[in-house]
Write a protein that holds these residues in place. Sequence first.
Motif, short mmCIF file in Angstrom:
data_model
loop_
_atom_site.label_atom_id
_atom_site.label_comp_id
_atom_site.label_asym_id
_atom_site.label_seq_id
_atom_site.Cartn_x
_atom_site.Cartn_y
_atom_site.Cartn_z
N GLY A 36 11.06 23.19 -97.94
CA GLY A 36 11.75 24.26 -98.65
C GLY A 36 10.84 25.44 -98.94
O GLY A 36 9.64 25.31 -99.09
N ASN A 37 11.41 26.60 -98.98
CA ASN A 37 10.71 27.84 -99.32
C ASN A 37 9.49 28.11 -98.45
O ASN A 37 8.54 28.74 -98.90
CB ASN A 37 10.30 27.86 -100.80
CG ASN A 37 11.51 27.83 -101.71
OD1 ASN A 37 12.59 28.31 -101.33
ND2 ASN A 37 11.37 27.27 -102.87
N ILE A 38 9.47 27.65 -97.22
CA ILE A 38 8.39 27.99 -96.31
C ILE A 38 8.67 29.38 -95.77
O ILE A 38 9.75 29.64 -95.24
CB ILE A 38 8.29 26.97 -95.16
CG1 ILE A 38 7.83 25.63 -95.70
CG2 ILE A 38 7.35 27.46 -94.08
CD1 ILE A 38 7.72 24.54 -94.67
N LYS A 39 7.74 30.26 -95.94
CA LYS A 39 7.92 31.65 -95.49
C LYS A 39 7.43 31.85 -94.06
O LYS A 39 7.95 32.66 -93.32
CB LYS A 39 7.16 32.61 -96.41
CG LYS A 39 7.57 32.52 -97.86
CD LYS A 39 8.96 33.03 -98.07
CE LYS A 39 9.29 32.99 -99.55
NZ LYS A 39 10.65 32.72 -99.82
N ARG A 40 6.38 31.08 -93.68
CA ARG A 40 5.78 31.28 -92.36
C ARG A 40 5.08 30.00 -91.93
O ARG A 40 4.49 29.30 -92.75
CB ARG A 40 4.76 32.41 -92.47
CG ARG A 40 4.16 32.85 -91.19
CD ARG A 40 3.36 34.13 -91.41
NE ARG A 40 2.89 34.64 -90.16
CZ ARG A 40 1.70 34.36 -89.65
NH1 ARG A 40 0.85 33.61 -90.29
NH2 ARG A 40 1.34 34.87 -88.49
N LEU A 41 5.15 29.70 -90.65
CA LEU A 41 4.43 28.56 -90.09
C LEU A 41 3.24 29.08 -89.30
O LEU A 41 3.32 30.13 -88.65
CB LEU A 41 5.34 27.74 -89.18
CG LEU A 41 6.48 27.00 -89.85
CD1 LEU A 41 7.38 26.36 -88.81
CD2 LEU A 41 5.95 25.95 -90.79
N THR A 42 2.15 28.35 -89.33
CA THR A 42 0.95 28.73 -88.61
C THR A 42 0.89 27.94 -87.31
O THR A 42 1.08 26.72 -87.31
CB THR A 42 -0.30 28.43 -89.46
OG1 THR A 42 -0.15 29.07 -90.72
CG2 THR A 42 -1.55 28.93 -88.77
N ALA A 43 0.57 28.63 -86.23
CA ALA A 43 0.49 27.99 -84.92
C ALA A 43 -0.67 26.99 -84.90
O ALA A 43 -1.71 27.23 -85.51
CB ALA A 43 0.29 29.04 -83.84
N PRO A 44 -0.48 25.85 -84.20
CA PRO A 44 -1.59 24.89 -84.11
C PRO A 44 -2.76 25.49 -83.33
O PRO A 44 -2.59 26.37 -82.49
CB PRO A 44 -0.98 23.70 -83.37
CG PRO A 44 0.35 24.11 -82.89
CD PRO A 44 0.72 25.40 -83.53
N SER A 45 -3.93 24.98 -83.59
CA SER A 45 -5.15 25.54 -82.98
C SER A 45 -5.17 25.35 -81.46
O SER A 45 -5.79 26.13 -80.75
CB SER A 45 -6.39 24.91 -83.61
OG SER A 45 -6.35 23.50 -83.45
N TRP A 46 -4.49 24.32 -80.94
CA TRP A 46 -4.50 24.07 -79.50
C TRP A 46 -3.60 25.00 -78.71
O TRP A 46 -3.68 25.06 -77.48
CB TRP A 46 -4.14 22.62 -79.19
CG TRP A 46 -2.84 22.14 -79.75
CD1 TRP A 46 -2.64 21.47 -80.90
CD2 TRP A 46 -1.54 22.31 -79.18
NE1 TRP A 46 -1.31 21.19 -81.10
CE2 TRP A 46 -0.61 21.70 -80.04
CE3 TRP A 46 -1.06 22.91 -78.02
CZ2 TRP A 46 0.75 21.68 -79.79
CZ3 TRP A 46 0.31 22.89 -77.77
CH2 TRP A 46 1.19 22.29 -78.64
N LEU A 47 -2.73 25.76 -79.38
CA LEU A 47 -1.82 26.67 -78.69
C LEU A 47 -2.60 27.89 -78.21
O LEU A 47 -3.32 28.52 -79.00
CB LEU A 47 -0.69 27.10 -79.63
CG LEU A 47 0.45 27.91 -79.00
CD1 LEU A 47 1.25 27.02 -78.05
CD2 LEU A 47 1.36 28.46 -80.07
N PRO A 48 -2.50 28.24 -76.92
CA PRO A 48 -3.23 29.41 -76.42
C PRO A 48 -2.84 30.69 -77.17
O PRO A 48 -1.69 30.84 -77.60
CB PRO A 48 -2.81 29.50 -74.96
CG PRO A 48 -2.29 28.16 -74.61
CD PRO A 48 -1.75 27.57 -75.88
N LYS A 49 -3.80 31.58 -77.32
CA LYS A 49 -3.54 32.83 -78.05
C LYS A 49 -2.44 33.65 -77.41
O LYS A 49 -1.72 34.37 -78.09
CB LYS A 49 -4.83 33.65 -78.16
CG LYS A 49 -5.83 33.02 -79.08
CD LYS A 49 -7.05 33.89 -79.27
CE LYS A 49 -8.01 33.18 -80.21
NZ LYS A 49 -9.16 33.98 -80.53
N SER A 50 -2.27 33.51 -76.10
CA SER A 50 -1.24 34.28 -75.40
C SER A 50 0.17 33.87 -75.83
O SER A 50 1.12 34.63 -75.64
CB SER A 50 -1.38 34.10 -73.89
OG SER A 50 -1.22 32.74 -73.55
N GLN A 51 0.30 32.70 -76.46
CA GLN A 51 1.63 32.22 -76.84
C GLN A 51 1.85 32.25 -78.35
O GLN A 51 2.89 31.82 -78.83
CB GLN A 51 1.83 30.81 -76.30
CG GLN A 51 1.85 30.81 -74.80
CD GLN A 51 2.05 29.44 -74.23
OE1 GLN A 51 2.41 28.51 -74.93
NE2 GLN A 51 1.81 29.32 -72.95
#
Length: 163
Positions: A36-51
């Motif tokens: 609940g009340n999550i404003k933003r999710l952070t991408a996992p570290s393994w995800l390439p910066k291009s994505q």
Amino acid sequence: MPGSRQPLEVLVTNGRKHLSKREIADRKSASINGEGNIKRLTAPSWLPKSQREEFNRVSAAVIKLMPNLVSRMDTEVIAAYCMARQEWLTATAHANRAMMDGDIDKADAWGRIQDRYFKQARACANDLGLTITSRCRLVIPEGARKPEENPFEKLMRERMARA
């Protein structure tokens, strides 16, 4: 064969099933809620910066679609969706190029790869509620439906008010 279990809010809103207070309490305690009340999710570290931009776009859409159901654990599925989607786009480009070159064998091989990544992306999208059918399962009707006005009842109320 019975249908899938509907959320409590849908049952109450539709008014087709009458549950006791105990049944309602049991269903509420057994239901799964997000953080609940999550404003933003952070991408996992393994995800390439291009994505990362695609991850931010999709995660914002998921949060907007179901703000009370989103959890930090959903980041992995969103990232997997972004990876599968990017690979599908790459395979599509290779398949199209092979078709334009007239290389049927190469186009067929890329088509199979394309299909594999499409299925992966679709499975993730289904889990996240990003397809039409999955949204139909997730959407909870807002407010109770208004019953249709019965002309006879309206006439009787008017008569009773005049009397």
